[in-house]
Write an enzyme that holds these catalytic residues in place. Structure first.
Site, PDB file in Angstrom:
ATOM      1  N   ASP A 112       0.804  -1.222   0.000  1.00  0.00           N
ATOM      2  CA  ASP A 112       0.000   0.000   0.000  1.00  0.00           C
ATOM      3  C   ASP A 112       0.839   1.276   0.000  1.00  0.00           C
ATOM      4  O   ASP A 112       0.290   2.378  -0.153  1.00  0.00           O
ATOM      5  CB  ASP A 112      -0.949   0.003   1.207  1.00  0.00           C
ATOM      6  CG  ASP A 112      -2.093  -0.980   1.019  1.00  0.00           C
ATOM      7  OD1 ASP A 112      -2.558  -1.123  -0.113  1.00  0.00           O
ATOM      8  OD2 ASP A 112      -2.502  -1.605   2.020  1.00  0.00           O
ATOM      9  N   ASP A 173      -5.328  -5.658  -5.738  1.00  0.00           N
ATOM     10  CA  ASP A 173      -5.160  -4.218  -5.469  1.00  0.00           C
ATOM     11  C   ASP A 173      -3.736  -3.759  -5.772  1.00  0.00           C
ATOM     12  O   ASP A 173      -3.488  -2.605  -6.106  1.00  0.00           O
ATOM     13  CB  ASP A 173      -5.462  -3.892  -3.997  1.00  0.00           C
ATOM     14  CG  ASP A 173      -6.501  -4.783  -3.351  1.00  0.00           C
ATOM     15  OD1 ASP A 173      -6.654  -5.941  -3.787  1.00  0.00           O
ATOM     16  OD2 ASP A 173      -7.137  -4.345  -2.395  1.00  0.00           O
TER      17      ASP A 173
HETATM   18  N1  GLY Z   1      -6.911  -2.276  -0.849  1.00  0.00           N
HETATM   19  C1  GLY Z   1      -7.996  -2.673  -0.049  1.00  0.00           C
HETATM   20  C2  GLY Z   1      -9.352  -2.550  -0.640  1.00  0.00           C
HETATM   21  O1  GLY Z   1      -9.579  -2.410  -1.825  1.00  0.00           O
HETATM   22  O2  GLY Z   1     -10.260  -2.604   0.160  1.00  0.00           O
END
Ligand code: GLY
Length: 390
Positions: A112, A173
């Site tokens: 992230d 993601d």
């Molecule tokens: N990256 C976490 C989500 O999409 O909730």
């Protein structure tokens, strides 16, 4: 500017609706919601994160390396500045971006880092050319690359979950965070970052999807020899179900990878994941349920964040397309999504300071269900700003 979907839909376009989108009105709305948010959270070095369905004020989060949403509010402020060109709006975006500076001194907590740094410092550099921002992005791209496992051919998304999943894990993601690697390789950073990003995209294309183009949320690989073990879900309904936001990340990610590489296999794949998503939307509607296979549709909550991410991605995909009919189809779909998100049903209006209602963060965990969520707002304003550009 008011754009009518009907006139943009060329012959052969299979998505037709006559929703209208007044992009200047919606961007002005975003600006007034930002002003409300700034008043609410002022004198508080935290970032807005979500507003529960039953509440009217932001829940804010401490800026820590484990807070994956920390970069979205600064990013929203930069998009607002991009629209208004007001120096005061740039100043406030700068202030909130600089609050993230402590994160840039830490080792990678997880993938992230890309969301945290590229949405904030990335937009800051894009709009201001400030050299210090560039250096931070270059450093953070190198930090993100420390999570790359060459045996698996992907970045380890969640180091903390290796035991939970029994191996190296890569979530869909993570595709979004390749953009920072591409950017760094192109802007004076290590050229190997480009190779890492391409390899991650290729490996995920091979293992992270089912035959029909639906993604797994999590692909698990053997940590030592890197072989693919299996695909599972984390935030979706089931391992084999189509989690809406996961598919949105795939659409956005492969569109971006095609932009960065020019390799048509990524364009064809972006089309595949998009066409599946569009074909599974409820008839005549553009905001999906949180999982396309959730068991109690139509009683299930929606996910406006998936619609906002997809709308933004499709505006880009329609520009990159080499097929006129597909280009028109994706543009029409994106406008329909933005028009629906801009309706009274999805905008928070005077009730709350967020832009949008009705997103779902982590349904299986019981968190952020039918809520306002900061990343829905980020991709909504990004899409509006993209749409306004000639
Ligand atoms: N990256 C976490 C989500 O999409 O909730």
């Amino acid at each position: 500017m008011i754009f009518s979907v009907a006139i943009l839909c060329l012959a052969g376009c299979s998505v037709k609706q006559s929703n209208q989108l007044d992009v200047d009105r919606e961007l002005n709305y975003c600006r007034s919601q930002i002003e409300r948010t700034l008043k609410e959270i002022s004198a508080d070095n935290r970032m807005p994160k979500n507003i529960a369905d039953s509440l009217t004020r932001w829940k804010t989060a401490d800026i820590t390396i484990s807070e994956w949403t920390a970069g979205f509010f600064p990013g929203i402020l930069w998009y607002n500045y991009e629209n208004t060109q007001s120096p005061a709006d740039a100043d406030i975006a700068r202030y909130y971006t600089d609050l993230l500076e402590p994160l840039t001194k830490l080792p990678a907590y997880d993938h992230d880092l890309g969301f945290q740094i590229f949405c904030s410092y990335g937009n800051a550099y894009r709009l201001t050319g400030n050299e210090a921002d560039k250096q931070i992005i270059l450093n953070e791209a190198d930090t993100l690359a420390t999570l790359y496992n060459p045996k698996a051919g992907t970045i380890l998304s969640w180091p903390r979950n290796v035991d939970l999943y029994g191996g190296h894990n890569t979530i869909i993601d993570n595709m979004i965070n390749l953009e920072m690697l591409f950017w760094a390789a192109k802007n004076g950073g290590n050229k190997k970052l480009y190779d890492i990003a391409v390899k991650h995209a290729e490996t995920t294309m091979k293992n992270g999807f089912r035959e029909d183009g639906g993604c797994y949320h999590v692909a698990i690989y053997d940590t030592i020899d890197g072989h693919f073990i299996k695909g599972v879900t984390h935030q979706g309904y089931a391992d084999s179900s189509l989690w809406a936001r996961g598919q949105s990340w795939a659409i956005y990610g492969y569109t971006m990878v095609y932009r960065e590489t020019g390799d048509k296999k990524f364009l064809r794949f972006a089309e595949k994941v998009t066409d599946l998503y569009l074909s599974r939307l409820p008839e005549g509607e553009y905001v999906p349920y949180w999982d396309f296979d959730a068991p109690n549709i139509p009683e299930e909550p929606r996910d406006a964040s998936a619609a906002a991410i997809t709308a933004s991605a499709l505006l880009e995909l329609s520009q990159l397309e080499d097929n006129r009919e597909k280009s028109a189809k994706y543009q029409t779909a994106a406008i329909n999504m933005l028009a629906e998100l801009s309706s009274d049903k999805y905008q928070s209006g005077t009730a709350k300071p967020s832009f949008l209602l009705h997103s779902t963060g982590h349904y299986p965990n019981g968190s952020e269900i039918d809520a306002s969520i900061i990343y829905a707002d980020y991709y909504y304003i990004e899409a509006l700003v993209r749409y306004k550009q000639p």
